[in-house]
Design an enzyme around this catalytic site. Structure first.
Site, PDB file in Angstrom:
ATOM      1  N   LYS A   1     -11.227  -0.119 -32.091  1.00 37.80           N
ATOM      2  CA  LYS A   1      -9.765  -0.141 -32.121  1.00 37.80           C
ATOM      3  C   LYS A   1      -9.251  -1.533 -32.478  1.00 37.80           C
ATOM      4  CE  LYS A   1      -9.434   3.761 -28.988  1.00 37.80           C
ATOM      5  NZ  LYS A   1      -9.457   4.240 -27.613  1.00 37.80           N
TER       6      LYS A   1
ATOM      7  N   GLN B   1      -8.079   2.262 -21.685  1.00 39.91           N
ATOM      8  CA  GLN B   1      -9.168   3.149 -22.072  1.00 39.91           C
ATOM      9  C   GLN B   1      -9.570   4.059 -20.899  1.00 39.91           C
ATOM     10  OE1 GLN B   1     -10.330   3.310 -25.127  1.00 39.91           O
ATOM     11  NE2 GLN B   1     -12.216   4.472 -24.910  1.00 39.91           N
TER      12      GLN B   1
ATOM     13  N   ASP C   1      -0.631   5.846 -26.786  1.00 43.10           N
ATOM     14  CA  ASP C   1      -1.518   6.997 -26.578  1.00 43.10           C
ATOM     15  C   ASP C   1      -0.718   8.296 -26.442  1.00 43.10           C
ATOM     16  OD1 ASP C   1      -4.310   6.501 -26.512  1.00 43.10           O
ATOM     17  OD2 ASP C   1      -4.173   5.550 -24.538  1.00 43.10           O
TER      18      ASP C   1
HETATM   19  N1  LIG Z   1      -6.639   5.723 -23.481  1.00 46.68           N
HETATM   20  C1  LIG Z   1      -7.537   6.255 -24.312  1.00 46.68           C
HETATM   21  N2  LIG Z   1      -7.189   6.547 -25.585  1.00 46.68           N
HETATM   22  C2  LIG Z   1      -8.098   7.073 -26.449  1.00 46.68           C
HETATM   23  O1  LIG Z   1      -7.757   7.351 -27.616  1.00 46.68           O
HETATM   24  C3  LIG Z   1      -9.442   7.280 -25.996  1.00 46.68           C
HETATM   25  C4  LIG Z   1      -9.751   6.955 -24.674  1.00 46.68           C
HETATM   26  N3  LIG Z   1      -8.785   6.462 -23.859  1.00 46.68           N
HETATM   27  N4  LIG Z   1     -10.998   7.126 -24.190  1.00 46.68           N
HETATM   28  C5  LIG Z   1     -12.078   7.579 -25.027  1.00 46.68           C
HETATM   29  C6  LIG Z   1     -11.594   8.431 -26.165  1.00 46.68           C
HETATM   30  C7  LIG Z   1     -12.569   8.534 -27.308  1.00 46.68           C
HETATM   31  N5  LIG Z   1     -11.885   8.016 -28.465  1.00 46.68           N
HETATM   32  C8  LIG Z   1     -12.468   7.882 -29.716  1.00 46.68           C
HETATM   33  C9  LIG Z   1     -11.800   7.393 -30.814  1.00 46.68           C
HETATM   34  C10 LIG Z   1     -12.428   7.228 -32.031  1.00 46.68           C
HETATM   35  C11 LIG Z   1     -13.760   7.539 -32.192  1.00 46.68           C
HETATM   36  C12 LIG Z   1     -14.442   7.332 -33.497  1.00 46.68           C
HETATM   37  O2  LIG Z   1     -13.940   6.662 -34.374  1.00 46.68           O
HETATM   38  N6  LIG Z   1     -15.626   7.923 -33.683  1.00 46.68           N
HETATM   39  C13 LIG Z   1     -16.435   7.761 -34.878  1.00 46.68           C
HETATM   40  C14 LIG Z   1     -17.864   7.448 -34.508  1.00 46.68           C
HETATM   41  C15 LIG Z   1     -18.002   6.268 -33.600  1.00 46.68           C
HETATM   42  C16 LIG Z   1     -19.454   6.070 -33.175  1.00 46.68           C
HETATM   43  O3  LIG Z   1     -20.296   5.852 -34.056  1.00 46.68           O
HETATM   44  O4  LIG Z   1     -19.711   6.156 -31.965  1.00 46.68           O
HETATM   45  C17 LIG Z   1     -16.429   9.057 -35.673  1.00 46.68           C
HETATM   46  O5  LIG Z   1     -16.166  10.103 -35.085  1.00 46.68           O
HETATM   47  O6  LIG Z   1     -16.708   9.001 -36.860  1.00 46.68           O
HETATM   48  C18 LIG Z   1     -14.435   8.052 -31.111  1.00 46.68           C
HETATM   49  C19 LIG Z   1     -13.792   8.217 -29.895  1.00 46.68           C
HETATM   50  C20 LIG Z   1     -10.657   7.587 -28.096  1.00 46.68           C
HETATM   51  N7  LIG Z   1     -10.433   7.778 -26.802  1.00 46.68           N
END
Ligand SMILES: Nc1nc(=O)c2c([nH]1)NC[C@@H]1CN(c3ccc(C(=O)N[C@@H](CCC(=O)O)C(=O)O)cc3)C=[N+]21
Length: 284
Positions: free
Chosen positions: A53, A97, A120
């Site tokens: 992020k 988070q 968020d």
């Molecule tokens: N307050 C809060 N807001 C959130 O938005 C929030 C949170 N807590 N807690 C956890 C989850 C999870 N999350 C992700 C966002 C992007 C990817 C992302 O970019 N993933 C990549 C892969 C990343 C990797 O390689 O691990 C993809 O899907 O291509 C993953 C997970 C946001 N979250």
């Protein structure tokens, strides 16, 4: 014929270019978009996500601060820090988070974030505003899923949409956005009887359960749009979604990959919400 891939990385790149351009305009007016990201404890997945992020902010020219606190941080100390950020004019978005450690009441923390900085979209005020059709900030993951549907000009009006998973952060807001766009929406949960009966009827299928590969190809309607919100790490270290991609891809018309689908779009819409918070601040 296999499904068309819904590439969240490519779509993100396009949208982030627009975000950077609008960010430069508001920065020139003296308001550089700023995001604060707070993470408590050492959860390795959380550490990766928060770094992504912050990196995304840098890439579009935003200001960002990453605050990492030890697992033992008290709830009062976290609430005090949020109060400081609420009053900080260089910060337009605050993200705490999740998950938080058990000794901290997540609801109290989310409600402490000023709704104007709740990028968020998790504050009850924003959840309520979304429900009555006047969202301040749309939650980033459902917002990103809607952008994916928009990218293929999918006719949402009148479509049957089925969401598997009824969480406050994905399933429920996703249902509201699809409903507002004119879909007929069904929300399934872990108690739903004959889940496949519902999923096989879906023109748009959104899956957010946290259960690896639980939706197989035989549960998907021919030609459907399949949006996989799940991100699960398998014992071999590889990532997979809540949809069994290898079987679903032969049935669906469109499908998001994991990784490279919804995940990058979530971060993109976080940037969008932060930009819009800064643009609003610049008007005051
Ligand atoms: N307050 C809060 N807001 C959130 O938005 C929030 C949170 N807590 N807690 C956890 C989850 C999870 N999350 C992700 C966002 C992007 C990817 C992302 O970019 N993933 C990549 C892969 C990343 C990797 O390689 O691990 C993809 O899907 O291509 C993953 C997970 C946001 N979250």
């Amino acid at each position: 014929m296999p499904a068309q891939l819904l590439d969240g990385v490519a779509l993100s790149k396009k949208i982030r270019t627009e975000i950077a351009a609008r960010g430069a305009i508001v920065t020139a007016k003296g308001v550089r978009p700023g995001l604060a990201v707070i993470v408590v404890g050492e959860n390795p997945a959380s550490q990766v996500y928060v770094r992504n992020k912050v990196k995304a902010c840098e890439d579009v020219g935003f200001h960002s601060v990453l605050e990492r606190y030890p697992l033992e941080l008290g709830e009062e100390a976290l609430l005090a820090r949020i109060a400081m950020l609420n009053a900080d004019p260089t910060i337009h978005g605050i993200l705490v988070q999740l998950p938080l450690p058990e000794h901290i009441a997540a609801e109290r923390v989310l409600e402490a974030i000023s709704p104007e900085k709740d990028v968020d979209g998790f504050h009850v005020a924003n959840a309520g505003a979304l429900m009555v059709g006047q969202p301040e900030f749309k939650p980033c993951t459902p917002y990103g899923c809607m952008k994916i549907l928009e990218s293929i000009d999918y006719p949402i009006r009148g479509a049957r949409a089925v969401i598997v998973g009824a969480s406050n952060i994905v399933g429920k807001p996703m249902a509201m956005l699809l409903l507002q766009a004119g879909a007929t929406v069904t929300i399934c949960n872990s108690k739903t009887r004959d889940l496949a009966h519902h999923t096989k009827d879906a023109d748009i299928l959104v899956v957010a359960t946290g259960k690896p590969k639980m939706i197989s190809g035989d549960m998907v309607k021919n030609g459907a749009v399949v949006i996989d919100v799940g991100i699960n790490r398998l014992p071999d270290g590889k990532l997979c979604g809540d949809v069994d991609f290898d079987t679903a891809k032969y049935i669906a018309g469109w499908i998001t990959p994991v990784p490279g689908g919804v995940g990058p779009m979530t971060i993109t819409m976080l940037l969008m919400n932060t930009l819009e918070a800064a643009e609003k601040a610049a008007k005051h």
